[in-house]
Scaffold this motif. Structure first.
Motif, PDB file in Angstrom:
ATOM      1  N   CYS A 107      -8.972  -0.040  -4.694  1.00 27.16           N
ATOM      2  CA  CYS A 107      -9.986  -0.524  -3.563  1.00 27.16           C
ATOM      3  C   CYS A 107     -11.433  -0.835  -4.277  1.00 27.16           C
ATOM      4  O   CYS A 107     -12.135  -1.489  -3.426  1.00 27.16           O
ATOM      5  N   ILE A 158      -0.792  -4.891  -1.606  1.00 21.35           N
ATOM      6  CA  ILE A 158      -1.652  -6.102  -2.135  1.00 21.35           C
ATOM      7  C   ILE A 158      -1.675  -7.428  -2.958  1.00 21.35           C
ATOM      8  O   ILE A 158      -1.025  -6.766  -3.610  1.00 21.35           O
ATOM      9  N   ILE A 201      -6.986  -2.124   3.052  1.00 16.35           N
ATOM     10  CA  ILE A 201      -6.375  -1.759   1.959  1.00 16.35           C
ATOM     11  C   ILE A 201      -8.017  -0.663   1.665  1.00 16.35           C
ATOM     12  O   ILE A 201      -7.502   0.833   1.176  1.00 16.35           O
ATOM     13  N   TRP A 217      -0.655  -4.958   5.018  1.00 17.67           N
ATOM     14  CA  TRP A 217      -0.404  -3.972   4.338  1.00 17.67           C
ATOM     15  C   TRP A 217       0.092  -4.129   2.426  1.00 17.67           C
ATOM     16  O   TRP A 217       0.799  -3.571   2.158  1.00 17.67           O
ATOM     17  N   ILE A 277       0.614  -1.352  -0.105  1.00 15.02           N
ATOM     18  CA  ILE A 277      -0.063   0.148   0.416  1.00 15.02           C
ATOM     19  C   ILE A 277       0.938   1.101  -0.037  1.00 15.02           C
ATOM     20  O   ILE A 277       2.087   1.268   0.894  1.00 15.02           O
TER      21      ILE A 277
END
Length: 640
Positions: free
Chosen positions: A265, A502, A421, A500, A253
């Motif tokens: 998102c 993605i 997220i 943290w 992130i």
């Protein structure tokens, strides 16, 4: 698992019997008077101490709230029929599938084409609900049938690099089927998953970030139909999950450009909803429609307002200054202090310090030397509790709490990953600063006697319970909530690095969206140019990367506009990493400049099928080049 729960239920009742939940007693004094438990003697003593920490903290919070003035109140609106789904579609970036803008879903076609089957089902379910609601209200909007939209994409799923439909992806998923899935109970059986003591041996396995979490849940659910093994989930919670190594680089992130992060998102919300749908867990978003808040000060002030104030003094700051200063003050006293975070400061002193901080903090005249370490810890927890909207956000607080209902530890981590997220930037950054601080406290557990379980028990009420203290609930429900939220807190602290990150399958979906959008834009541009009588061949030549003619195959040109060596051709090899590329450029700098630049500049992948992505040091450049051959490579510092 049943034995562990029984032990904790037992110590729950012990805590009540000892008066730890009696508001008329001085709980902080009682904690000091009681003899310390032998933390190594038995699981019972460890669990009893941990639960005592939770109830004592909750007691201190209740007493503290009695001494405070009227606090700002968040009013949460109960959604009307279909309103929840309508809001969900907006948050997922699909508002043009309904309402006045409906009827031209072309904007969403590319987005929808990248969805997995479970993600598509989640969208379809919400669109159909909104459609029925609008028809009931006699709204004359055209609601497209998303089944028709998805039907156009079904034949091409095998070719999609989003990580769910192809046989190779199923094989990829199988290699991650570790002890957690094999030992866990069938999906749908609700078991309370609690933190295990640090002494318990844990098996280690990589968590699968390459395949959609909801798709993994479907496959696990199907495999569980053939198994009748029950009551064998006890060891599942002892599995330790590692962040897998990815040759194309781990995406954290903060590594992506804002336009790509927005897509992440949208996909994260759809994926989270799909995961909860598959597991039969209700995911309800809430919205604060009326919030009485202060527009200045330190306590009871929204994070966004605090940061606006703070950025006038320290441009670019992402964490409230008072939050940073309180953590700094605690650390100045030494993190080896026994009972740190558990032992409260004196209530009257805390109240006076709050008033003094409000008056003097921004003037720079507050005397920090007068703040005792335990008082600073109490102020930090008070700051978190008195945020007008919870640190975990109004929208997703219930979703965080619902994580405790997910069947396996792996699925809990997957849900937490997606929820992190989805948090607003200010909330996520402040939460990260808090968790990093808590980990530093835990690193000193031999001295301060605060293990990850103890810290989780103390901090859970401050993040989860302070916004529901007025709600009446039974004793058993209170215990389940206590144990569940403490477990979530435990996972947040222990798995920060993973949470943290993605997931790769989401990054791949973003890449596919960008590729399809480029094709659409290019087609539109060619059509326009043809109408304007431009020479198509000339345009296509201009459209090519200008470096192609200069750089031979197997070589990339890296730009570094802010370094002494502004450009360099780099030969790609199997072992070449992003850190090696950086090292070559930094070796051209003078001694002082080299030291200053190290850790401040990073290699970026820009363009092609990604907007912009900061590469981690262990990214293998040849593998990434094959994934995104049209990218440019630039060394620069991270934006504030």
């Amino acid at each position: 698992m049943v034995t562990v729960v029984a032990q904790l239920v037992h110590c729950f009742h012990l805590s009540r019997r000892y008066g730890q939940y009696n508001m008329n007693q001085e709980s902080s004094t009682k904690v000091m008077e009681k003899p310390p438990f032998d933390r190594s003697s038995s699981q019972d003593s460890l669990d009893e101490l941990s639960m005592e920490d939770y109830w004592t903290e909750l007691e201190n919070i209740k007493k503290s709230s009695e001494n405070r003035q009227d606090q700002d109140v968040v009013v949460v609106k109960e959604p009307d029929e279909g309103e929840l789904e309508e809001e969900w579609l907006k948050e997922a970036g699909l508002s043009n599938l309904f309402g006045e803008s409906a009827g031209d879903p072309q904007e969403s076609m590319v987005f929808l084409s990248t969805l997995t089957r479970t993600q598509a089902a989640a969208v379809q379910k919400r669109v159909e609900t909104v459609s029925q609601t609008l028809r009931k209200k006699n709204k004359q909007y055209q609601i497209p049938d998303v089944r028709d939209i998805f039907a156009q994409q079904s034949e091409s799923k095998e070719k999609v690099p989003d990580g769910t439909e192809s046989q190779s992806d199923r094989t990829n998923e199988n290699k991650y089927q570790g002890k957690d899935d094999q030992a866990s109970s069938p999906v749908g059986e609700k078991e309370l998953i609690l933190p295990m003591p640090e002494e318990a041996p844990a098996s280690e396995t990589d968590i699968n970030l390459e395949v959609s979490f909801a798709e993994q849940a479907v496959n696990q659910k199907e495999s569980c139909k053939d198994r009748t093994q029950k009551g064998k989930g006890d060891n599942a919670s002892s599995t330790h999950f590692r962040l897998p190594k990815d040759k194309t680089g781990t995406t954290r992130i903060g590594d992506l450009a804002p336009q790509d992060m927005k897509k992440v998102c949208h996909l994260a919300l759809i994926e989270l909803t799909a995961l909860y749908d598959v597991l039969g867990i209700e995911l309800k978003q809430q919205k604060a429609v009326k919030v009485k808040t202060k527009d200045s000060g330190l306590f009871c002030v929204p994070l966004t307002v605090l940061l606006e104030q703070d950025q006038k003094k320290v441009p670019g700051t992402r964490i409230p200054l008072i939050f940073q200063k309180l953590i700094s003050r605690i650390e100045e006293g030494g993190l080896g202090t026994e009972g740190l975070l558990r032992i409260p400061g004196a209530a009257i002193r805390i109240k006076n310090l709050c008033q003094e901080l409000e008056a003097k903090f921004y003037e720079g005249t507050f005397n920090w030397e007068s703040v005792k370490q335990h008082d600073a810890a109490s102020l930090l927890k008070l700051f978190i509790r008195e945020l007008p909207q919870p640190l975990l956000s109004v929208e997703y607080l219930k979703a965080f709490q619902a994580v405790q209902n997910l069947p396996t530890k792996k699925q809990q981590l997957q849900a937490l990953n997606l929820l992190v997220i989805l948090l607003p930037d200010a909330n996520r950054d402040t939460l990260k600063a808090l968790l990093e601080f808590l980990q530093r406290v835990i690193d000193n557990k031999e001295k301060n006697k605060m293990t990850v379980m103890n810290v989780a028990m103390v901090m859970a009420p401050n993040l989860f319970m302070c916004h529901t203290l007025g709600l009446k609930s039974g004793e058993q429900r209170e215990f389940v909530m206590a144990a569940g939220t403490a477990n979530i807190m435990h996972l947040l602290i222990k798995y920060q690095k993973l949470l943290w990150t993605i997931p790769k399958f989401i990054v791949n979906q973003v890449r596919k969206q960008n590729t399809e959008n480029h094709k659409k834009d290019k087609k539109a541009m060619k059509k326009l140019l043809k109408k304007m009588a431009y020479d198509r061949e000339k345009h296509e030549k201009q459209d090519k990367n200008t470096n192609d003619a200069d750089v031979p195959q197997g070589v990339i040109r890296v730009q570094a506009p802010h370094l002494s060596k502004v450009s360099m051709a780099i030969q790609l090899t199997e072992e070449l990493k992003a850190s090696d590329v950086l090292a070559r450029f930094l070796s051209q700098e003078s001694g002082v400049a080299q030291t200053l630049k190290k850790g401040e500049v990073f290699l970026y992948e820009i363009g092609g099928n990604i907007g912009e992505r900061c590469l981690d040091d262990d990214t293998y450049m040849k593998d990434l080049y094959q994934l995104n051959p049209n990218a440019e490579w630039v060394i620069k510092s991270k934006p504030l």
